[in-house]
Every structure is written in C-alpha cells, then in structure tokens.
Design an enzyme around this catalytic site. Structure first.
Site, PDB file in Angstrom:
ATOM      1  N   LEU A   1     -43.514  17.682 -10.770  1.00 55.18           N
ATOM      2  CA  LEU A   1     -44.849  17.099 -10.915  1.00 55.18           C
ATOM      3  C   LEU A   1     -45.326  16.463  -9.621  1.00 55.18           C
ATOM      4  O   LEU A   1     -44.546  16.148  -8.739  1.00 55.18           O
ATOM      5  CB  LEU A   1     -44.892  16.076 -12.048  1.00 55.18           C
ATOM      6  N   CYS A   2     -46.638  16.280  -9.557  1.00 52.35           N
ATOM      7  CA  CYS A   2     -47.332  15.603  -8.463  1.00 52.35           C
ATOM      8  C   CYS A   2     -47.079  16.335  -7.141  1.00 52.35           C
ATOM      9  O   CYS A   2     -47.502  17.457  -6.970  1.00 52.35           O
ATOM     10  CB  CYS A   2     -46.926  14.133  -8.422  1.00 52.35           C
ATOM     11  N   HIS A   3     -46.386  15.726  -6.165  1.00 53.52           N
ATOM     12  CA  HIS A   3     -46.061  16.411  -4.921  1.00 53.52           C
ATOM     13  C   HIS A   3     -44.738  17.166  -5.013  1.00 53.52           C
ATOM     14  O   HIS A   3     -44.388  17.908  -4.087  1.00 53.52           O
ATOM     15  CB  HIS A   3     -46.014  15.420  -3.758  1.00 53.52           C
TER      16      HIS A   3
ATOM     17  N   GLY B   1     -46.601  18.944 -13.884  1.00 51.25           N
ATOM     18  CA  GLY B   1     -47.557  17.890 -14.182  1.00 51.25           C
ATOM     19  C   GLY B   1     -48.312  17.511 -12.930  1.00 51.25           C
ATOM     20  O   GLY B   1     -47.833  17.712 -11.814  1.00 51.25           O
TER      21      GLY B   1
END
Length: 292
Positions: free
Chosen positions: A189-191, A268
C-alpha cells in the site's frame, strides 16, 4: 493553551542526525497524523489455527530519501501502514517474519505513530524485536522460499522509504517472482508498490504488466506534500508514473482509503487504506487455505 493549527509552521523540521535532512513540518503532521486510526475490530480472531502459513514482510532499512534539490527526507516505513494490516493478520493466527535487504534494522516514521491506538501499539510491541533484528532477504530466498515454503503472502508496507533500494533490488524481484510462480499473495500500500517495479528489472516487460493497483497519488507528492512542508523537495521519480510505464494500471488519482484485489495482488492507496487492506488480506488468505 493549544496552538491554533493555522499557526503551525509549514517549514520542514531539520533532522540534526544528518546533513541537510528534514522531518515533515508541524503543520503537515497536524493534517496527516492522528492519535488513533479507524480500526474497528478484528473480523476473524483466531480463525487460522494450523500454524503453518506465515507472512513475509519486506521492510525498509534506509531512513533518508535524497530529493531533486539535494535535501534529504527523513522517513521510514509508516507505522500505521505496517502495523494495522499486520494486526489483522496476527490476530487471525498468522505469524510474521520480518526481512530487510541487508538484514539491518527496520526504520519507522515514529512521528506518525498513533500513540493512543491499542491495536497498532500492541502489534508494534510484539514485533519490536523482529524489527530491530530482521532477517536478510537473500537468506530468506536461499533457505525459506520454494514451492513448499510456509509463506502464504509477501507484505510490503509504505512510507517514502519504500522508494529507496527496494524498487531496484534483485532480491525483491526474486521474491515477487516466487510469489507469482507459486500462487502466493502480494500485499502492499501507499508507496510500498514501488517494490513492484523490481519485477521488471532487466526484462523487456514486467510479469505484473496488466495488473491493476492502488498507490499513493503522484499529484500529492508533486503538489500538496511539498506545499505544506511534508516533503522538503521533489522526489527524483514518482511511483505511479513508473508503474504505469511498466504496464500496470493505477486505478486511483486521489487518497480515499481505497483497496483493490487483482488476482493475488492486494493493494491500498494510503495510510487510510490500512485497516481495510488488513481485513482484505485476512479474508483472501483464509479463503485460499480453505480451497487448497
């Protein structure tokens, strides 16, 4: 008397441990962090009881991201993105092993730790020893991967530190290849999806070409994150941009807590997705075990 949020500085805070390095500004932390998450309970507590299947987490061991302007961002893995999904997995009955590229300690953005969130804090305390003394990923590949491996999923949390080294690692590439070849889950998720770039290293095309993913929006790293002093400058490259160039489809351009399942790849968009991604991973892993 508490300081009005609009009076907080938008200037990044110097990190005295390194030359020309900076933490996020006080204002940006007031916008991006909170003492509690949206954790609303575990759905499958103790559901997995056999004890075989585990999670392999590939975490960040480098704290500093060198930016275009020569400044460095003092970062690490985001504690919510790491610990809240793991809370769901561990409470369901899955053990977790921690690895970094060189076996050096995991770096965390403790300034983002939700200090009043029992789910996150309790999971941090359970994993603290493993975070400080992780396995070396190459050793995991040599000794613990293969068709009969006990790892059911590979988890790569976010935080900007995920853009340092992990995206260019042949060891990460081998781990992702193993997961794809052996029908295991990849959760990120995210980075963290920067790690997926390693799948395309020295290849005409990535084995993940055609997959859909959620990822942290490039527009925020190019705009608001700099404007409010979260980042002290521009990143040298952007995660969603490079994933798109490798043929993956980025489905979001904003940060809403969205999650996505494409085959065995679970993603995500941001810290806001941590709770739901943890639930999704548990559900998918339990279903896979039942169908084996």
């Amino acid at each position: 008397m508490s300081q009005d949020v609009n009076e907080l500085s938008k200037q990044p805070t110097p990190d005295k441990a390194e030359d020309n390095a900076f933490f996020p500004s006080p204002y940006s932390l007031s916008q991006y962090t909170a003492p509690k998450t949206d954790f609303d309970g575990v759905e499958h507590k103790g559901a997995y009881k056999d004890g075989k299947w585990k999670v392999l987490m590939i975490a960040a061991e480098e704290r500093y991201v060198l930016l275009e302007n020569g400044k460095m961002f003092s970062t690490g893995n985001h504690p919510v993105e790491m610990l809240l999904p793991l809370h769901h997995l561990m409470e369901a009955g899955f053990d977790v092993d921690v690895a970094t590229l060189s076996g050096y300690p995991v770096k965390l953005e403790l300034w983002a730790m939700p200090t009043e969130d029992e789910a996150v804090i309790s999971t941090y305390n359970k994993l603290k020893e493993k975070l400080k003394q992780p396995k070396k990923l190459a050793d995991v590949i040599k000794n613990e991967l293969g068709p009969d491996s006990d790892y059911l999923s590979v988890f790569i949390p976010g935080g900007h530190a995920a853009v340092v080294g992990i995206s260019e690692s042949e060891d990460v590439q081998q781990t992702l290849d193993w997961a794809l070849d052996n029908d295991r889950f990849i959760v990120t998720l995210c980075h963290g999806p920067a790690a997926l770039l390693s799948a395309g290293l020295n290849r005409e095309k990535s084995p993940l070409e055609g997959y859909s993913v959620c990822v942290f929006p490039d527009s925020l790293d190019e705009g608001a994150n700099i404007e409010i002093g979260y980042l002290p400058g521009r990143l040298k490259w952007l995660v969603a941009d490079l994933l798109t160039k490798q043929g993956l489809k980025v489905v979001n351009d904003d940060m809403t807590g969205r999650t996505l399942k494409d085959r065995k790849l679970l993603t995500g968009d941001s810290p806001l997705a941590s709770n739901e991604l943890g639930k999704l991973a548990v559900n998918e892993m339990l279903n896979a075990i039942q169908n084996k």
